[in-house]
Design an enzyme around this catalytic site. Sequence first.
Site: not given
Length: 204
Positions: A88, A173
């Site tokens: 990272h 949705c």
Amino acid sequence: MESSASCPAAAAPLERPFRVLVGVTGSVAALKLPLLVSRLLDIPGLEVAVVTTERAKHFYSPQDIPVTLYSDADEWEMWKCRSDPVLHIDLRRWADLMLVAPLDANTLGKVASGICDNLLTCVIRAWDCRKPLLFCPAMNTAMWEHPITAQQVGLLRAFGYMEIPCVAKKLVCGDEGLGAMAEVGTIVDKVKEVLFWHGSSQRS
């Protein structure tokens, strides 16, 4: 460090492309990741890598991503002892710009709270705020309209991150309203705008 050879941060030529790190989270809008990466690669002089959350993998096929794709397992597999690279941190150093698209409600809450429990949120927490970070919220309309969302988005803007606002449309949705990720063309245009600004500031 030979073990870092697979990491894009390992190569740093004097003249190099502008490097964009795309973060993708577990929103249905992650379906658009292959198109987004393809459109970014159409920009001359751009190099792209992707950091994904585990849940985001549900919405796209890694075979459709023509650039290096990093996930949580890569962070832990790369580091075995003290001399090994920390992924990272290497990715934060490698990238000139970070684009989180989509940024789902869960990761928005984590970033606003400073939580860094996966590779993507660790990169964001370690991000050099002198470099641009763009984020594209994407969530259900009811989640977008929850009072906490405006507070969290406001915190990210206060950190200096740039919001690419969500749009209103019929969601997967079935609900209709604000919360959909900005169109890919809009996102790419914003990256181009930041690139132009960055190039101008580098020359001045």
